[in-house]
Write an enzyme that holds these catalytic residues in place. Structure first.
Site, PDB file in Angstrom:
ATOM      1  N   HIS A  19       0.648  -1.670   0.255  1.00 17.60           N
ATOM      2  CA  HIS A  19       0.123  -0.039  -0.267  1.00 17.60           C
ATOM      3  C   HIS A  19       0.789   1.345  -0.112  1.00 17.60           C
ATOM      4  CE1 HIS A  19      -3.411   2.625   1.274  1.00 17.60           C
ATOM      5  NE2 HIS A  19      -2.645   3.066   2.120  1.00 17.60           N
ATOM      6  N   GLU A  20       2.146   1.864   1.040  1.00 18.48           N
ATOM      7  CA  GLU A  20       2.588   3.101   0.751  1.00 18.48           C
ATOM      8  C   GLU A  20       3.456   2.775   0.124  1.00 18.48           C
ATOM      9  OE1 GLU A  20       1.569   4.600   2.788  1.00 18.48           O
ATOM     10  OE2 GLU A  20       0.261   3.610   4.691  1.00 18.48           O
ATOM     11  N   HIS A  61       1.382   4.311  -2.618  1.00 18.66           N
ATOM     12  CA  HIS A  61       1.806   6.048  -3.117  1.00 18.66           C
ATOM     13  C   HIS A  61       3.151   6.356  -2.811  1.00 18.66           C
ATOM     14  CE1 HIS A  61      -2.259   6.676  -0.588  1.00 18.66           C
ATOM     15  NE2 HIS A  61      -1.685   5.917   0.601  1.00 18.66           N
ATOM     16  N   HIS A  79       4.645   6.308  -7.007  1.00 15.49           N
ATOM     17  CA  HIS A  79       2.604   7.608  -7.283  1.00 15.49           C
ATOM     18  C   HIS A  79       3.746   8.664  -7.293  1.00 15.49           C
ATOM     19  CE1 HIS A  79      -1.777   9.298  -7.395  1.00 15.49           C
ATOM     20  NE2 HIS A  79      -0.469   9.406  -8.594  1.00 15.49           N
TER      21      HIS A  79
END
Length: 594
Positions: A388-389, A392, A395
């Site tokens: 998940h992190e 980010h 991105h």
């Protein structure tokens, strides 16, 4: 973890490389003094943004100084999060926090001055100056708010009153987190334990039905005692937002919330409609859960208990990294190389230490690495958090690499898409490769719960928000009884006949802090749906799916979120993304219902 290590006892290879930002505090202090001296120059532009040349000059200087200030801010906060008991870094953080408020006051004139200029004049200046053209989206975004910006005096008045207008949220926060107590209950071992908001989530997942029932009744029983006070704080908050919307000449609260990011109102309303049209899928899930748990009656307090418990499996960090890399193979070699180099180059602070900030996040600036804070504890959930992190962070990496400074940041509407796409690819991979039937069932239930809580539940929240705002806009007063009835009816509609809607749940609306951030929660559902759409097309190997997805990652904030997603092949103005998520939910139900 009883002998939690001190920060200095953690091996350097497990820590993030913050020294890349500043080698030491002395270097930081030198930059801090330089920024303080330079930033004052920005005030000199106040009242002088009368032509394209001056606007361009200001934007260039503001970027130069803002990037330095950003580095100072990030370093101080990251160092403080490493060990929140370290007074040196606490002091550094406090110093930059105080200064950033002052810095913001130097640039406050910019938006009002741009708004005071004639649209045609600005367009002619942009036509005249090639260099100014790159700021066209930034300037147009400011200008479109012109109908909703008030006179200088009115804006100052509203700013001065903002602290008072935030009172309902502050009261709710203090009441529910500081003043409310829930008494003691017996845990699974029969020990008397203080029930708190913090440990409620573990009790509601307890295998012992009586433990979760008592926790549920105790917690909501206390909220019920204060329902009239909590109804008053919520109504006051809604009225404040409706007042602000009206004063700013919006046609309603929903428009005031969505229009600044150019999100059509239909996106919100349509998401609720699509979920309502597919509630039979959630009803089916409830029936399957009842069967798997072997219960004659399913109650609301049974919803969170896992259908299967697995013995804890220890997953070392390096194994976790390899698992995520295997899961993300469909994204291609370039993405995997960035992921690997991020781990190798010190993006990630891996393990817990004494005083380290809890939880996990991804954060950084235009001129720093996209750092990741973890508290990795060798569990499956930690592997998912890593995916998940890093979603980010990659991105952010792409956005900063491909976009100029002013367009490198992305909106909340887009933020959760990249992280959830990674999680979606990971859970697909784990389910596909799992051969142990019990483990497979556990993983399928994990993904079903993710969709239930992130899509169905958040859109139920969104439906409640729409009802409350529209009622008050129409002059219909709302009491605790009205809120309770609306909440009860929504639970009955969403979960169907297969579950008993316990009376305690009627007051759950009073516990949810998100209702004080108007029309916020629907973005969890839209973000999840967009991520599902991306992962589905990537896994199915659709033409250019990976390139389109990377195009989304590279777009930053260079356009409005709806346009960025549409350009990447996900049209959130249609039913398709949410329907695709529901289709996946149904596939998982078929897998589990054997």
């Amino acid at each position: 973890m009883s002998d939690l290590k001190k920060r200095e006892e953690i091996n350097e290879k497990f820590k993030w490389n913050v020294e890349k930002v500043y080698k030491n505090i002395e270097e930081w202090e030198m930059d801090f003094e330089a920024v303080k001296n330079e930033a004052i120059k920005l005030k000199d532009y106040s009242g002088k943004l009368i032509n394209g040349e001056k606007i361009l000059e200001y934007l260039k200087l503001n970027e130069e100084i803002s990037r330095k200030a950003e580095k100072l801010y990030i370093y101080a906060h990251l160092k403080s999060d490493e060990d929140t008991s370290n007074a040196t870094y606490q002091s550094l953080m406090s110093k930059i926090d105080i200064y950033m408020a002052e810095f913001a006051s130097y640039t406050a004139f910019f938006v009002p001055e741009i708004l005071s200029l004639d649209d045609k004049f600005i367009q002619s200046e942009m036509n005249k100056l090639d260099e100014l053209k790159q700021f066209e989206f930034l300037i147009r975004d400011i200008l479109k708010e012109k109908p909703h910006i008030l006179s200088k005096e009115m804006e100052e008045l509203l700013a001065a009153a903002s602290d008072c207008l935030d009172a309902p949220s502050a009261i709710h926060n203090i009441l529910t987190n500081a003043d409310m107590t829930f008494g003691k209950i017996e845990d699974e071992e029969g020990n008397k334990v203080e029930l708190t908001e913090g440990n409620y989530s573990s009790f509601i997942r307890s295998k012992n039905r009586n433990v979760r029932k008592v926790a549920f009744q105790k917690l909501f029983g206390e909220y019920d005692k204060l329902k009239n006070t909590l109804a008053t704080t919520l109504t006051s908050s809604l009225k404040t937002f409706n007042f602000s919307s009206k004063v700013r000449n919006y046609n309603g609260a929903l428009e005031a919330s969505l229009k600044p990011n150019s999100i059509p109102l239909e996106v919100y309303k349509n998401a609720i409609k699509v979920i309502n049209d597919n509630l039979n899928s959630l009803h089916r899930y409830v029936q399957i859960k009842k069967k798997l748990l072997g219960l004659n009656e399913l109650h609301i307090y049974d919803l969170y208990v896992p259908v299967i418990e697995l013995p804890k499996e220890k997953i070392e960090f390096n194994t976790g990294v390899e698992t995520v890399l295997d899961a993300l193979k469909p994204l291609g070699a370039e993405y995997l190389d960035i992921f690997r180099s991020g781990i190798k180059d010190g993006w990630v602070d891996i393990y817990e230490n004494k005083g380290k900030k809890g939880g996990a996040y991804s954060w950084g600036g235009y001129d720093t690495m996209p750092y990741v804070l973890l508290n990795y504890n060798n569990e499956l959930g930690d592997v998912s958090t890593l995916a998940h992190e890093m979603g980010h962070s990659i991105h952010s990496y792409y956005s900063r690499k491909e976009q100029p400074y002013y367009y490198a940041g992305y909106t909340l509407f887009c933020a959760e898409v990249a992280s959830t796409t990674n999680e979606s690819l990971l859970i697909h991979y784990l389910i596909e490769k799992e051969t142990d039937e019990k483990k497979k069932l556990y993983l399928i239930n994990q993904e079903l719960e993710q969709i239930r809580t992130t899509v169905f539940r958040q859109l139920m929240f969104a439906e409640f928000e729409l009802y409350t705002h529209e009622s008050l806009e129409q002059g219909i007063p709302l009491t605790a009884e009205d809120y309770n009835k609306a909440w009860h009816d929504l639970n009955a509609k969403y979960f169907g006949d297969g579950i008993i809607i316990d009376k305690e749940i009627d007051v759950e609306w009073s516990r949810i802090p998100h209702f004080y951030s108007d029309f916020y929660v629907y973005q969890y559902a839209t973000g999840y749906a967009a991520a599902s759409a991306f992962s589905k097309s990537i896994l199915e190997g659709k033409e250019n799916a990976v390139e389109k997805y990377k195009g989304f990652l590279k777009s930053g904030g260079s356009d409005y979120p709806i346009n960025i997603l549409k350009n990447a092949g996900v049209d959130m103005t249609t039913n398709i993304p949410i329907e695709a998520t529901i289709k996946r939910f149904n596939e998982l139900l078929d897998m589990i219902d054997k």
